[in-house]
Design an enzyme around this catalytic site. Structure first.
Site, PDB file in Angstrom:
ATOM      1  N   GLY A   1      34.856  37.617  43.830  1.00  0.00           N
ATOM      2  CA  GLY A   1      35.515  36.999  44.963  1.00  0.00           C
ATOM      3  C   GLY A   1      36.996  37.282  45.000  1.00  0.00           C
ATOM      4  O   GLY A   1      37.740  36.615  45.718  1.00  0.00           O
TER       5      GLY A   1
ATOM      6  N   SER B   1      32.960  42.348  40.057  1.00  0.00           N
ATOM      7  CA  SER B   1      34.058  42.411  41.018  1.00  0.00           C
ATOM      8  C   SER B   1      35.258  41.636  40.486  1.00  0.00           C
ATOM      9  O   SER B   1      35.797  41.960  39.424  1.00  0.00           O
ATOM     10  CB  SER B   1      33.588  41.899  42.381  1.00  0.00           C
ATOM     11  OG  SER B   1      34.522  42.201  43.397  1.00  0.00           O
TER      12      SER B   1
END
Length: 517
Positions: free
Chosen positions: A122, A207
């Site tokens: 995120g 991520s």
């Protein structure tokens, strides 16, 4: 792989060990619901789950303090609230969000299983570990490990740089990272009670979660809290410098219509209003305002992988991975950015999506000469991936290899989604393979035999690293220069030396710009 299953007999045995120190009135209850310390969990999909365990408390813009281990009995059978953010709905959000979750095959203090601690993606701004893709039951059961997932402070709450306002805010800019360190200290101190080995702790993240791990590898207070690491499409070559970070704080305050020095209003305003300020334009990179780790010279005294790999990280065995066409996940093949794509307009459409300053017309010419059979769409996704998401991982792997860290392994996920052919192999697609959550909402892996085989291979690789310090696939060669051995995860799992070599070399002709710097 060993598959751990919880039976009534196992529960009774675990309960007997753990209840010996428990008050008598709770003993009978622990036979049917597992209890560790003051936390009562539940049986879930063949393992024991303890959800919503608080590991810390924090005032806004202040360093968190650890939650005491002892205290009144608490239920641990549902997730805690997630950090306030703009992009996610349907879940409880609260600044009081420092909670973690544990899945274990056996709550036996003598079990000593390897521990896998997951940090979510995120981009430091959004996300949580309540996503069904990252529920840890299947990984714990099939991998015979203890799985921990962690929520922490994000966006301005975790990373706004406020130190210019005074010593009270000395830790700001890295509070989200310090939350993760506090969670790892909790694991060190308490995971043995859940059957984990505090001397075999692996951190892994996708991520933004991978970027958080790369940053921890340069933070002195994180040293020795984890012993192996894996990053999945997540890298952090450089942190934000304090000048850039300060300009972002000022942009946030301007968006909130605050006077430049009114930090008290920023500290006390309702969190819902604070989240509205995240719609500010980033003064450095454009787009939404970015908050991420800051080079503060105390908590983070150097960049993670610039000008080289942080010395403290070199002894940590590490997997680094990337997906072949990362950008298909956020540059929608059915959306306006791809509508009417042609050789005439492709260069202009590539330009705003890349983080390396090369002439996009020249870039397209190179791709067309190298791959004359590719369509404009294939070139678009290959170029935006190689010019945006992939280079950071290459830099990190190369820097580790150049520094002599032989315990580095690199992978590339190539398997396209059988669920959505236009998706290809995109950002986040490795998550369900590693967690075994192939059938979870949001998975694009499918549940066919090929998906199951690949999931077994990737689980084996990751759990092997956690257990032994090297991936659980004996054929996986370490990453060294100049060969750059890379495990290609596809319907056929294989080793290739330097796949996408010409693309790597093309994009290395100009400096990489870390998103957010």
């Amino acid at each position: 792989m060993n598959t751990a299953r919880i039976t009534r007999r196992t529960l009774v045995k675990s309960a007997a060990v753990l209840a010996s120190a428990a008050p008598a009135p709770l003993l009978a209850r622990s036979v049917t619901r597992p209890r560790v310390g003051r936390y009562t969990g539940l049986a879930e999909n063949g393992v024991l789950a303890f959800k919503g365990i608080r590991y810390g408390r924090a005032a806004r813009f202040a360093r968190a303090v650890a939650e005491p281990w002892d205290g009144p009995a608490l239920g641990a059978d549902k997730f805690g609230p997630i950090c306030p953010q703009r992009a996610m709905g349907g879940e409880a959000q609260s600044e009081d969000c420092l909670f973690l979750n544990v899945w274990t095959p056996e709550a036996n203090p003598r079990a000593g299983r390897a521990v896998m601690v997951y940090f979510h993606g995120g981009a430091y701004t959004t996300g949580s570990v309540t996503d069904p893709l990252t529920h840890g039951a299947k990984l714990a059961a099939e991998g015979d490990v203890v799985v921990v997932t962690v929520n922490h402070r994000l966006n301005a709450l975790g990373y706004a740089w406020l130190k210019p306002f005074g010593a009270r805010y000395a830790d700001s800019g890295n509070l989200g990272q310090l939350d993760l360190i506090l969670a790892l200290q909790w694991v060190r101190d308490h995971i043995a009670a859940f059957g984990g080995d505090p001397a075999r702790v692996m951190v892994f993240g996708q991520s933004g979660g991978g970027a958080k791990i790369a940053t921890l590898m340069a933070m002195p207070s994180a040293k020795a809290l984890f012993h192996t690491a894996a990053t999945m499409s997540g890298q952090q070559v450089q942190a934000s410098g304090p000048a850039h970070a300060w300009s972002r704080t000022q942009a946030l305050m301007a968006a909130l219509k605050l006077a430049p020095g009114d930090v008290e209003a920023l500290r006390t305003m309702p969190v819902e209003r604070l989240m509205e300020g995240l719609g500010a334009t980033d003064p450095v990179m454009g787009g939404g305002v970015y908050f991420g780790p800051v080079l503060d010279m105390t908590n983070l005294p150097r960049h993670p992988f610039w000008p080289d790999a942080a010395q403290q990280s070199l002894a940590v065995p590490m997997i680094l991975g990337n997906v072949r066409e990362e950008t298909r996940a956020f540059l929608n093949p059915r959306g306006p950015k791809l509508e009417g794509l042609s050789w005439e307009n492709i260069a202009a459409r590539i330009l705003p999506e890349i983080k390396i300053d090369l002439d996009p017309v020249w870039v397209v010419e190179q791709y067309r000469s190298r791959e004359p059979d590719w369509s404009p769409q294939q070139v678009y996704y290959a170029a935006t991936t190689a010019g945006r998401s992939w280079p950071g991982q290459v830099i990190e792997a190369d820097e580790r290899a150049a520094a002599g860290a032989s315990s580095t392994w690199v992978y590339q996920l190539d398997r396209p989604s059988p669920v959505d052919p236009l998706r290809g192999a995109a950002h986040t697609d490795d998550i369900p393979y590693v967690f075994g959550t192939l059938d979870a909402p949001g998975s694009f892996s499918g549940t066919d035999e090929a998906a199951r085989r690949l999931s077994i291979a990737m689980m084996r690789a990751f759990t092997g690293l956690a257990k032994t310090g090297r991936p659980g696939l004996p054929e996986w060669s370490a990453y060294r220069l100049p060969e750059r051995a890379t495990m290609v995860f596809d319907d056929t799992v294989r080793i290739e030396n330097d796949p996408r070599r010409w693309q790597r070399e093309l994009w290395a002709t100009a400096p990489y710009v870390q998103p957010g710097t």
